[in-house]
Design an enzyme around this catalytic site. Structure first.
Site, mmCIF file in Angstrom:
data_model
loop_
_atom_site.group_PDB
_atom_site.id
_atom_site.type_symbol
_atom_site.label_atom_id
_atom_site.label_comp_id
_atom_site.label_asym_id
_atom_site.label_seq_id
_atom_site.Cartn_x
_atom_site.Cartn_y
_atom_site.Cartn_z
ATOM 1 C CB CYS A 1 36.885 -21.604 -4.010
ATOM 2 S SG CYS A 1 37.772 -21.017 -2.547
ATOM 3 C CG HIS B 1 32.390 -20.750 -2.324
ATOM 4 N ND1 HIS B 1 32.583 -22.089 -2.569
ATOM 5 C CD2 HIS B 1 33.503 -20.321 -1.670
ATOM 6 C CE1 HIS B 1 33.748 -22.471 -2.063
ATOM 7 N NE2 HIS B 1 34.330 -21.410 -1.506
ATOM 8 C CD GLU C 1 29.340 -22.885 -4.286
ATOM 9 O OE1 GLU C 1 30.146 -23.402 -3.470
ATOM 10 O OE2 GLU C 1 29.704 -22.156 -5.224
#
Length: 544
Positions: free
Chosen positions: A380, A516, A518
């Site tokens: 990001c 993102h 994750e």
């Protein structure tokens, strides 16, 4: 109808209610039950989207674009069940909906009160969409006794009465501290916490006792006597070498077995914990180690990058190595040489963030990774820093910057005012509410065939979760590509760059993504980008 499990907390916050809830959900799943987890947060914010990571930790984003509590990340990582807007509610959202109904006249002129109107709204939220579940686990944020939590405790008390004894259970997580000076465990905080809970009409069925020392049987019997529950339902919850051992540890002390007995279930199949045993073995017996520098700006609070740290661990699990994360405040590089902090690491990751503070330090970290060919992962805001660094140092645009931090002559990162989601065009403007300017939730992307990321994913079509306002300015894409930083992933309409990379042999592993990743990584299903990034760090460790 789903059986309801309510998880409450007492004594102090941060005892691990979210983790305990997630582990219990995983245990019930391992026995073959279908579960879902929800979080009730008493604070008055409508959602945590505008809350500082220094106060609240990370904001977890769901596929449908909800900005939620970080505990939903635990839920997903442990159960694999994708969360949604329906799985996190706050006092702010509840009161907003009640007031909207009152303004529309839906209460027919009646006086609107906490009981029954607010509590009814909470109960409606809890029960929505639970018809096909075996168990719904509902965690109540904060601790018993918090004034803002009272409507939630009252709502679950009412629900317990309404659904019946065999359809609900109350699990209460407390602290049993060890006093070094006295050389003993103290049960009084737990006794008082349960007393507080019983005073509002809730008798816990299971006590989960957090402690750094083993809880002797005598102490369990003492707690049981004072708290009016059988000693075998006083469950010790000790510190663990890895959070992924929690399902195994809780089963060993009978947590799931005793809970099922509360529901009158005595013949449930034994849990299959094989995948958790595999994960724990990988975490506790790695074959090597890599050092990853995370250069960010929210270093004071451990939970600010919770999902990121877990995803790095998952990448280590996939490669059978321990990932030693070094959290570095990016502002350090604005006064000190980056090399002294980064020359010993095997990978550099620049995570998401907002605002101007620490930007130049992040850019220095990107520059070090690019020039020294250290594996680099930008997420990001980290992608934005990579674009600015490339524009300045490779394309010669000395004044390149993001328009988030002013009005640069070369805004290589800018606010894109329109994008497509599904069959609809969504727009945003700088003057809208902060949440209204976000691109939130899951968006698809098309990857360039033959690119590094296409190889990593093993596909040319992906879907990832976003949370950002600013985008890579497409007007500079060609100029950046001529310098070596190429777009390798686009939004399906070809208007928004999603992934950029420096391909081999110019750099061994240099990828920046607008989303993102994750948020979708799990211990038993590591995200492809983290798996590949750690693999590159392993190769780098052999060169350092």
């Amino acid at each position: 109808m789903a059986r309801l499990i309510f998880i409450t907390g007492g004594v102090v916050s941060s005892l691990g209610k979210g983790l305990a809830s997630a582990a219990l959900g995983a245990l019930l799943q391992a026995r073959g039950y279908k579960v879902r987890l929800r979080k009730l947060d008493p604070y008055l914010n409508v959602d945590p989207g505008t809350m500082s990571p220094h106060q609240h930790g990370e904001v977890y984003v769901t596929d449908d674009g909800a900005e939620t509590d970080l505990d939903l990340g635990h839920y997903e990582r442990f159960t694999g069940v994708a969360s949604s807007k329906a799985d996190n509610i706050t006092s702010g959202r509840i009161y907003s909906q009640v007031i909207e109904k009152e303004r529309r006249g839906e209460y027919l002129g009646r006086t609107v009160q906490v009981i029954p109107h607010v509590t009814d709204m909470i109960k409606e939220f809890i029960l929505a969409g639970t018809e096909d579940l075996d168990f719904l686990l509902c965690e109540i944020g904060g601790t018993v006794g918090d004034i803002e939590g009272l409507p939630f405790f009252e709502a679950i008390r009412q629900l317990g009465n309404e659904v019946g004894r065999d359809q609900h259970a109350f699990v209460h997580l407390t602290l049993v501290p060890y006093l070094e000076a006295a050389g003993e465990l103290k049960t009084k905080p737990t006794q008082h916490s349960v007393k507080e809970l019983r005073a509002i009409g809730i008798q816990p069925d299971i006590l989960l006792c957090r402690s750094e020392k083993p809880l002797p049987d005598d102490e369990r019997r003492k707690i049981g006597l004072f708290c009016n529950i059988p000693a075998e339902r006083v469950i010790p919850a000790l510190d663990l070498p890895t959070i992924y051992r929690a399902p195994i540890a809780y089963h060993e002390v009978g947590f799931d077995t005793q809970l099922l007995k509360v529901f009158g279930i005595n013949d449930a199949p034994n849990p299959d914990l094989s995948k958790w045993n595999w994960v724990v073995d990988r975490v506790t017996n790695p074959e090597g180690e890599v050092r990853i520098a995370v250069v960010g700006k929210y270093m004071q609070v451990k939970d600010s990058y919770k999902s990121l740290n877990e995803a790095l661990t998952h990448g280590g699990i996939a490669n059978n190595v321990k990932v030693r994360v070094e959290m570095i405040d990016s502002t350090i590089f604005e006064r000190d040489d980056a090399a002294s902090f980064l020359e010993h690491v095997h990978g550099i990751l620049v995570p998401g963030g907002f605002g101007e503070r620490g930007v130049e330090g992040k850019i220095e970290a990107v520059k070090f990774a690019r020039e020294h060919k250290v594996p680099f992962f930008g997420i990001c805001y980290g992608l934005h820093m990579a674009v600015i660094e490339a524009a300045r140092d490779m394309a010669g645009l000395d004044d390149a910057n993001t328009s988030e931090n002013g009005h640069p002559k070369n805004p290589v990162i800018a606010l894109m005012t329109e994008w497509v989601k599904g069959n609809q065009v969504e727009t945003r403007s700088e003057t809208a509410d902060l949440g209204g300017t976000m691109r939130l939730g899951a968006f698809p992307a098309a990857l360039t065939p033959g690119s590094h990321v296409a190889q990593v994913y093993g596909s040319t079509t992906i879907s990832e979760r976003h949370r950002h306002r600013y985008e890579v300015n497409v007007n500079y894409v060609k100029q950046l590509a001529e310098c070596g930083l190429q777009v390798s992933g686009w939004s399906p309409d070809g208007r928004l760059p999603e992934i950029m990379e420096i391909p081999e042999p110019a750099h061994p592993w240099f990828i920046g993504v607008q989303f993102h990743p994750e948020l979708k990584s799990k211990p038993f299903d590591p995200h492809p980008l983290f798996k590949s990034f750690i693999a590159a760090a392993v190769r780098q460790s052999r060169l350092v």
